[in-house]
Design a protein around this motif. Structure first.
Motif, PDB file in Angstrom:
ATOM      1  N   ASP A 173      29.473  62.054  39.085  1.00 50.18           N
ATOM      2  CA  ASP A 173      30.844  62.287  38.605  1.00 50.18           C
ATOM      3  C   ASP A 173      30.834  63.215  37.506  1.00 50.18           C
ATOM      4  O   ASP A 173      31.865  63.987  37.280  1.00 50.18           O
ATOM      5  CB  ASP A 173      31.371  61.088  38.178  1.00 50.18           C
TER       6      ASP A 173
ATOM      7  N   GLU B 277      39.410  58.446  42.038  1.00 52.12           N
ATOM      8  CA  GLU B 277      38.732  59.296  43.391  1.00 52.12           C
ATOM      9  C   GLU B 277      37.767  58.109  43.964  1.00 52.12           C
ATOM     10  O   GLU B 277      37.648  58.455  45.127  1.00 52.12           O
ATOM     11  CB  GLU B 277      37.998  60.353  42.957  1.00 52.12           C
TER      12      GLU B 277
ATOM     13  N   ILE C 247      32.843  67.126  37.372  1.00 54.30           N
ATOM     14  CA  ILE C 247      33.949  67.532  36.377  1.00 54.30           C
ATOM     15  C   ILE C 247      33.492  68.728  35.550  1.00 54.30           C
ATOM     16  O   ILE C 247      34.055  69.120  34.650  1.00 54.30           O
ATOM     17  CB  ILE C 247      34.537  66.471  35.231  1.00 54.30           C
TER      18      ILE C 247
ATOM     19  N   ARG D 139      42.696  60.934  39.756  1.00 51.37           N
ATOM     20  CA  ARG D 139      41.866  61.418  39.116  1.00 51.37           C
ATOM     21  C   ARG D 139      40.403  60.824  38.961  1.00 51.37           C
ATOM     22  O   ARG D 139      40.215  59.871  39.828  1.00 51.37           O
ATOM     23  CB  ARG D 139      42.406  61.102  37.481  1.00 51.37           C
ATOM     24  N   ARG D 140      39.525  61.864  38.689  1.00 56.98           N
ATOM     25  CA  ARG D 140      38.050  61.355  38.745  1.00 56.98           C
ATOM     26  C   ARG D 140      37.670  60.909  37.433  1.00 56.98           C
ATOM     27  O   ARG D 140      37.642  61.353  36.410  1.00 56.98           O
ATOM     28  CB  ARG D 140      37.303  62.570  39.214  1.00 56.98           C
ATOM     29  N   ASP D 141      37.242  59.426  37.732  1.00 60.11           N
ATOM     30  CA  ASP D 141      36.618  59.064  36.297  1.00 60.11           C
ATOM     31  C   ASP D 141      35.026  59.152  36.491  1.00 60.11           C
ATOM     32  O   ASP D 141      34.587  59.538  37.511  1.00 60.11           O
ATOM     33  CB  ASP D 141      36.977  57.401  36.048  1.00 60.11           C
ATOM     34  N   VAL D 142      34.496  58.920  35.283  1.00 60.47           N
ATOM     35  CA  VAL D 142      33.141  59.223  35.160  1.00 60.47           C
ATOM     36  C   VAL D 142      32.178  58.018  35.207  1.00 60.47           C
ATOM     37  O   VAL D 142      32.238  57.502  33.986  1.00 60.47           O
ATOM     38  CB  VAL D 142      32.540  60.192  34.006  1.00 60.47           C
TER      39      VAL D 142
ATOM     40  N   GLY E 201      40.011  63.703  29.875  1.00 58.81           N
ATOM     41  CA  GLY E 201      41.431  64.466  29.915  1.00 58.81           C
ATOM     42  C   GLY E 201      42.475  63.627  29.831  1.00 58.81           C
ATOM     43  O   GLY E 201      43.850  63.911  30.015  1.00 58.81           O
TER      44      GLY E 201
ATOM     45  N   THR F  68      34.168  60.916  24.568  1.00 61.35           N
ATOM     46  CA  THR F  68      35.429  60.819  25.348  1.00 61.35           C
ATOM     47  C   THR F  68      36.303  59.560  24.691  1.00 61.35           C
ATOM     48  O   THR F  68      37.638  59.754  24.600  1.00 61.35           O
ATOM     49  CB  THR F  68      35.162  60.383  26.883  1.00 61.35           C
TER      50      THR F  68
END
Length: 195
Positions: free
Chosen positions: A187, A132, A191, A179-182, A108, A38
């Motif tokens: 999480d 999120e 995604i 947005r969804r962070d991990v 992303g 990432t």
């Protein structure tokens, strides 16, 4: 006119030292693989974009790392300031009239998000990318900002964005898309990533 500045926060990719909450669910090695993939996918395209100046703000101090694996050679690197997350972000952004700060581990995230943040700063004093989980994946500040923009934020909680926004009372704030962070294995599963 001072050039737009993007600050990428990055932790040196070391086994057991990155994505610790994620590692609890998928293991240290898988968390490190996620982080490095990432980081490269995020940092390289952002740092290559000539619409802004990119700084790679790294931690911990003194750790040796071949950062050219993740950003183009010549990308300016600085140490993250000391303190909690708010103090580090404030210290990193303070020297710049218009700055956008992001983490380096947001799947992303790309140049289009950075460009949208700078467009928002054309009409707002601050911009946030809500996450999120109640935090945020991006913050951008213009010249009209509070003295302590991140004071009182409860980091790693569902209140981080709301707490931060209290500091911007009376200022124009723009919000980008959610947005969804991990941060956790849940999480990552959400995604579509491997568990």
């Amino acid at each position: 006119m001072q050039r737009k500045t993007v600050i990428l926060f990055a932790r040196a990719p070391r086994l057991g030292a990155v994505k610790r909450r994620l590692a609890k669910g998928i293991g240290d090695r898988a968390a490190l693989r996620f982080y490095t993939a990432t980081l490269a996918a995020t940092a390289r395209p952002i740092a290559r974009d000539r619409r802004w100046r990119t700084l790679l703000a790294t931690t911990p101090p003194g750790v040796r790392c071949d950062w050219s694996r993740f950003v183009p050679r010549g990308t300016e690197r600085v140490a993250q300031p000391r303190g909690d997350l708010g103090a580090r972000m404030d210290g990193a952004m303070r020297p710049y009239r218009r700055a956008v700060l992001v983490g380096s581990d947001i799947p992303g995230l790309g140049p289009a998000d950075i460009a949208a943040a700078f467009r928002a700063l054309g009409r707002a004093d601050a911009v946030f990318g809500p996450a999120e989980d109640g935090g945020y994946w991006l913050v951008g500040l213009g010249p009209r900002r509070p003295a302590r923009p991140f004071a009182g934020a409860r980091w790693s909680s569902p209140h981080a964005l709301a707490d931060t926004l209290v500091n911007f009372s009376g200022r124009r704030v723009a919000l980008l898309h959610r947005r969804r962070d991990v941060d956790t294995a849940e999480d990552l599963a959400a995604i579509g990533g491997p568990r």
